[in-house]
Write an enzyme that holds these catalytic residues in place. Structure first.
Site, short mmCIF file in Angstrom:
data_model
loop_
_atom_site.label_atom_id
_atom_site.label_comp_id
_atom_site.label_asym_id
_atom_site.label_seq_id
_atom_site.Cartn_x
_atom_site.Cartn_y
_atom_site.Cartn_z
N GLY A 113 -5.39 -2.43 -6.09
CA GLY A 113 -5.16 -1.05 -5.66
C GLY A 113 -6.28 -0.69 -4.69
N ALA A 114 -5.90 -0.19 -3.51
CA ALA A 114 -6.89 -0.03 -2.43
C ALA A 114 -8.15 0.77 -2.82
CB ALA A 114 -6.21 0.58 -1.21
N ARG B 212 -9.72 -9.37 0.33
CA ARG B 212 -8.36 -8.86 0.54
C ARG B 212 -8.34 -8.10 1.87
NH1 ARG B 212 -4.95 -6.58 -4.19
NH2 ARG B 212 -3.37 -7.50 -2.85
N GLN C 116 3.37 -5.18 -10.74
CA GLN C 116 2.44 -4.09 -11.01
C GLN C 116 3.17 -2.87 -11.59
OE1 GLN C 116 2.50 -5.95 -8.26
NE2 GLN C 116 0.52 -6.11 -7.26
N ASP D 157 -2.15 1.27 1.36
CA ASP D 157 -3.29 0.37 1.47
C ASP D 157 -4.04 0.60 2.78
OD1 ASP D 157 -1.44 -1.04 -0.56
OD2 ASP D 157 -3.47 -1.82 -0.83
N LYS E 232 2.51 -1.75 -0.64
CA LYS E 232 3.10 -2.90 -1.34
C LYS E 232 4.46 -3.29 -0.77
CE LYS E 232 1.65 -4.94 -3.89
NZ LYS E 232 0.96 -6.16 -3.38
O1 MRU Z 1 -1.63 -5.81 -4.29
P1 MRU Z 1 -2.07 -4.54 -4.95
O2 MRU Z 1 -1.64 -4.44 -6.37
O3 MRU Z 1 -3.55 -4.28 -4.75
O4 MRU Z 1 -1.29 -3.42 -4.14
C1 MRU Z 1 -1.48 -2.06 -4.49
C2 MRU Z 1 -0.66 -1.14 -3.69
O5 MRU Z 1 0.08 -1.52 -2.82
C3 MRU Z 1 -0.86 0.32 -3.95
O6 MRU Z 1 0.31 1.03 -3.69
C4 MRU Z 1 -1.95 0.84 -3.00
O7 MRU Z 1 -3.12 0.06 -3.08
C5 MRU Z 1 -2.30 2.24 -3.30
S1 MRU Z 1 -3.08 2.36 -4.85
C6 MRU Z 1 -3.58 3.87 -5.14
#
Ligand code: MRU
Length: 347
Positions: free
Chosen positions: A47-48, A89, A194, A235, A246
């Site tokens: 999650g970003a 990432r 997720q 993100d 995502k």
């Molecule tokens: O690959 P992830 O699980 O890190 O991806 C997370 C997402 O795409 C979330 O929607 C995004 O980071 C926003 S989280 C508040």
């Protein structure tokens, strides 16, 4: 949740290992930046916003362990640490934003020991500011949710993804706290689930009614008029409002427009990358194809098949009804609205 998803404990960080959820609540203590980098790569924290916070703690832990006699030597060793963390990432803007802030503190420092303390303080500050931002944007965004709404959300965007209150899921939780009668469709979010593993876990804790669906079921319910709005996190958001989130988010945005329902993006301002003119420039993380050919370690495809696994896609801004930030709700023209937010923030 027995403890916070990310917690600074003097000279180490405690994290809730998200790969073990929902069946086991396991906390890990990390005491060096290499452990933090691995935890990010392995999605123990994801999650970003949460990645950004953990990246900042990684810089602080790394700095504490540096042995250097001159300021230049200290800064050089810290650069190696920031490079290692930045390589974990590529899409989450918050990681680079947090690392940049930490680098500025280091460069402004004169004395090595004082700089180490300043870096720890800055990481703690980044954490509390991000947590506060997600609380505030959730309060603002909840105004867009009507009583009786059914909301569709994708991936996981709650306390786990933000080490704070949440973005899209924060808006949903806040709407419930305001007394609104709401229901949620949760997409499972292939390949790493997720939604199925984490969002359902958080919604259960918040006592919000939900239905878990496969990603490909979304169009069925949307076309039957059973979804009032879609809300997702982000993100990275480019200067024109194009949004990386995502994989599968773009499909949902197109479905929303086709069926005439609002499509909202919720994110702290730290997710916006003013240096990128449009979503075409957002780097998209390619992950191991095995995440597609296997489901939680179990093979589901013939041996050796080719699979593609981009972790994110980009939704062009014209599909987005509004971007909800802690500094205000932005609508078209996004370029103007985003510029205005940053103008108001500059001292
Ligand atoms: O690959 P992830 O699980 O890190 O991806 C997370 C997402 O795409 C979330 O929607 C995004 O980071 C926003 S989280 C508040």
């Amino acid at each position: 949740m027995n403890n916070l998803p990310i917690e600074w404990l003097e000279n180490r960080v405690r994290i809730l290992d998200q790969t073990r959820l929902p069946h086991e609540e396991v906390y890990l203590e990390l005491s060096n930046y290499q452990g933090i980098a691995s935890a990010i790569v392995e999605l123990k924290i994801r999650g970003a916003p949460a990645i950004g916070i953990l990246g900042a703690y990684g810089m602080a832990l790394g700095a504490l362990k540096i042995k250097a006699t001159t300021r230049d030597e200290f800064l050089e060793k810290l650069r190696d640490i920031s490079q290692a963390l930045a390589a974990t990432r590529p899409t989450a803007r918050n990681l680079f934003q947090a690392i940049g802030r930490m680098e500025q503190i280091a460069e402004a420092g004169k004395d090595i020991e004082q700089t180490k303390t300043a870096l720890v303080n800055e990481a703690v500050k980044i954490h509390s500011e991000e947590a506060e931002a997600t609380k505030k944007l959730s309060q603002l965004g909840a105004g867009l949710i009507g009583d009786g709404f059914t909301i569709l959300t994708h991936c996981n965007t709650g306390a786990l993804a933000t080490a704070g209150y949440g973005t899209a899921l924060g808006v949903i939780k806040q709407a419930k706290e305001q007394g609104k009668n709401i229901k949620v469709f949760v997409t499972e979010t292939r390949p790493l689930l997720q939604g199925a593993r984490l969002t359902t876990w958080e919604l259960k804790q918040a006592d919000i009614p939900f239905t878990l669906i496969t990603d490909s079921t979304a169009g069925y319910f949307i076309s039957r008029g059973e979804v009032d709005c879609i809300i997702v996190g982000a993100d990275r958001i480019a200067a024109n409002g194009d949004t990386a989130n995502k994989i599968g988010t773009y499909t949902l945005a197109v479905l929303a427009m086709e069926n005439g329902i609002p499509f909202y993006v919720a994110a702290p301002t730290t997710t916006i990358d003013l240096s990128l003119a449009s979503g075409d420039e957002i780097p998209i993380e390619e992950r191991n194809p095995e995440e597609v050919t296997h489901l939680q370690g179990v093979s589901i495809a013939p041996e050796g098949v080719e699979a593609a696994n981009p972790a994110f896609d980009v939704t062009p801004h014209h599909y987005i009804t509004a971007i909800i930030t802690e500094n205000g709700i932005i609508k078209e023209p996004y370029g103007e609205g985003i510029k205005k937010i940053f103008r108001n923030l500059s001292p």
